[in-house]
Design an enzyme around this catalytic site. Structure first.
Site, PDB file in Angstrom:
ATOM      1  N   SER A 221       0.766  -1.346   0.152  1.00 33.87           N
ATOM      2  CA  SER A 221      -0.076  -0.195   0.069  1.00 33.87           C
ATOM      3  C   SER A 221       0.911   1.110   0.102  1.00 33.87           C
ATOM      4  O   SER A 221       1.535   1.467  -0.965  1.00 33.87           O
ATOM      5  CB  SER A 221      -1.174  -0.101   1.218  1.00 33.87           C
ATOM      6  N   GLU A 336      -9.456  -5.361  -3.976  1.00 27.42           N
ATOM      7  CA  GLU A 336      -8.638  -4.095  -3.390  1.00 27.42           C
ATOM      8  C   GLU A 336     -10.076  -3.318  -2.775  1.00 27.42           C
ATOM      9  O   GLU A 336      -9.545  -2.368  -1.807  1.00 27.42           O
ATOM     10  CB  GLU A 336      -7.721  -3.364  -4.287  1.00 27.42           C
ATOM     11  N   HIS A 437      -7.591  -5.710   0.295  1.00 24.34           N
ATOM     12  CA  HIS A 437      -6.440  -4.720   0.569  1.00 24.34           C
ATOM     13  C   HIS A 437      -5.850  -4.990   1.905  1.00 24.34           C
ATOM     14  O   HIS A 437      -6.530  -5.201   2.880  1.00 24.34           O
ATOM     15  CB  HIS A 437      -7.153  -3.444   0.177  1.00 24.34           C
TER      16      HIS A 437
END
Length: 530
Positions: A221, A336, A437
């Site tokens: 990320s 995600e 995610h």
């Protein structure tokens, strides 16, 4: 009185010689290493054979007059410094409910790193991983169990996690800060911290048995975005030999802010907190600044095209092939984001989906519906989830992969992670419907056992074993492949798409044919930024 070692040497000479050759085995005393700034005493883990050093200062505390300045060299010390506990985490609000910290509190004095090493002395020249945490540049810490370096270290890798400044402390940009800077730069202090940590690794990692000529940088990320930025920056692109990006980059729709915009936002923030000078701003209580940064209408602080760390936009740098020419392992997850972020509480019907897409994309909605069709309820869920994930972070990841493949002069290994996490142990939630995610972190770093929230299955452990071995092989050689693993070819055009590795229960290679989606997103919003 003769020492224990002397007594052993009289009775068992061969054993004594072995103990003398390996001082860490000669007694129960903790391991000690000598680095540029002084001696460190760590912890030896008898079960794993690893030596662990926590809370090592790699820069001076960025407090007082050093707030919003590039990281300065760490001071040296005399004697042996204890490196047996994590340092404080950087200033951050409690936003993410999946973050678990083992840090020694929180504060601005937070520029510490941690080392896990299987080596028992300098000079072993093991490959090195330097990993940067995620958290949107507003949260995260190198002490989180999901980033623990022990599992990869057991593969023969010296593993490092790094703290870096966050939020307003890491990314405030002001004209006055640029004026006082010898480099006429402002913002990006968190990224400058990361570059300083990589310079620390070059100077010191050999003491831990690591090879400064075999450094892989990685992250997830915001950590993945950081890796893409570090590859682009002239201050750091020569400090790595390989790179790993898990979901995110500073390309595509997540470009850094233009400097002028970041400075305007910084000046508005300064006025908001009532500071009339840099001295007043630097004297303000850190918690007050953090609270103000979290107020509803304050833009988030993040990377900036500052003219120094990033002399130009990353898009320009990658387009020109001026980024680090290193092998890249990069990819994203199957979920995600979710269609509900587009539809809210509305049912996933074709009508609701079309209305939502028209509201989001205006005149581009019709074209989008060709690429993300929603003719049935199930198709709405699938396409809505794909669109939401692309807009959030998958597009930026693809853009990085594609540009590095075209201009980076090195192999790129592209993946798509599909393993959904199982139900929670307390039965508060069932299994995820896709790979969410950040759901990949524990799998890739071998840290499923450290996460007690989920009821991991044998299948999860098998997937983690495959993924971690891919990562370990890449860190060692720049190629994720080894005997016993499903073959993973570099990203090349084939069968009307681009080869990528689907990592999950059925790990295999397939052709990704989604380039048209990403080209569309790039075309309709070329000036998008964080």
């Amino acid at each position: 009185m003769p020492t224990a070692l002397m007594r052993i040497s009289r009775m068992f000479p061969a054993i004594a010689i072995a103990l003398m050759a390996h001082p860490a085995l000669a007694s129960d005393s903790p391991p000690v290493v000598d680095i540029v700034t002084g001696s460190l005493s760590g912890v030896h883990d008898g079960k794993t054979g690893l030596n662990v050093y926590k809370g090592i200062p790699y820069a001076a505390p960025p407090v007082g007059p050093l707030r919003w300045k590039p990281p300065q060299p760490a001071a040296g010390w005399t004697g042996v410094r204890q490196a047996d506990h994590f340092g404080p985490r950087c200033m951050q609000r409690a936003i993410f409910n999946d973050m678990v910290f083992r840090s020694d509190g929180m504060g601005e004095d937070c520029l510490y790193l941690n080392v896990w090493t299987p080596a028992h002395g300098p000079g072993e020249k093991l490959p090195v991983l330097v990993y940067f945490y995620g958290g949107g540049f507003i949260g995260g810490d190198g002490s989180e169990p999901r980033y623990d370096g022990a599992s990869l270290a057991r593969h023969g890798i010296v593993t490092v996690t790094v703290n870096y400044r966050l939020d307003v402390f890491g990314f405030l940009a002001l004209p006055a800060l640029a004026t006082e800077s010898p480099d006429h730069a402002t913002g990006n202090y968190g990224l400058l911290d990361q570059a300083a940590a990589l310079r620390w690794v070059q100077r010191n990692i050999a003491a831990f048995g690591g090879d400064p000529g075999q450094v892989t940088i990685g992250g997830e990320s915001a950590g993945s975005m950081s890796v893409s930025a570090l590859m682009a920056s002239p201050l750091s692109k020569g400090l790595m030999q390989r790179a790993i990006g898990e979901s995110g980059s500073v390309l595509g729709n997540l470009k850094p802010r233009p400097l002028a915009l970041a400075e305007r936002e910084g000046e508005a923030f300064q006025q908001r907190v009532g500071a009339h000078s840099l001295d007043q701003l630097r004297a303000m209580d850190a918690h007050k600044l953090l609270d103000a940064a979290g107020e509803k209408d304050v833009p988030e602080f993040g990377p900036t095209i500052d003219g120094y760390f990033l002399p130009r936009s990353p898009e320009d740098i990658y387009q020109s092939g001026e980024q680090a020419p290193v092998p890249l392992l990069v990819g994203s997850n199957s979920q995600e984001d979710k269609y509900t972020s587009l539809l809210g509480e509305q049912a996933p019907t074709p009508g609701n989906y079309r209305t939502a897409m028209e509201k989001r994309l205006g005149k581009h909605a019709a074209e989008a519906l060709q690429l993300y069709p929603g003719r049935t309820g199930d198709e709405v869920k699938t396409s809505g989830t794909a669109f939401a994930g692309d807009q959030f972070i998958a597009f930026s990841t693809w853009r990085w992969m594609d540009m590095q493949r075209r201009t980076g002069h090195a192999p790129v290994y592209y993946y798509y992670f599909t393993q959904a996490r199982p139900a929670k142990r307390d039965d508060s939630a069932g299994p995820d419907t896709g790979a969410v995610h950040s759901g990949d972190i524990e799998y890739a770093l071998g840290n499923l056992p450290g996460n007690h929230v989920y009821a991991w299955t044998a299948a999860d452990h098998r997937v983690s074993g495959i993924m971690e071995n891919y990562w370990a092989n890449f860190i060692k050689t720049g190629d994720p492949n080894s005997p016993g693993l499903p073959d993973w070819p570099a990203a090349t055009s084939k069968d009307g798409g681009l080869l990528r590795q689907v990592i999950g229960v059925d790990t295999h290679t397939s052709a990704d044919r989604n380039a048209a989606r990403y080209d569309f997103l790039q075309r309709i919003d070329p000036d998008a930024h964080l």
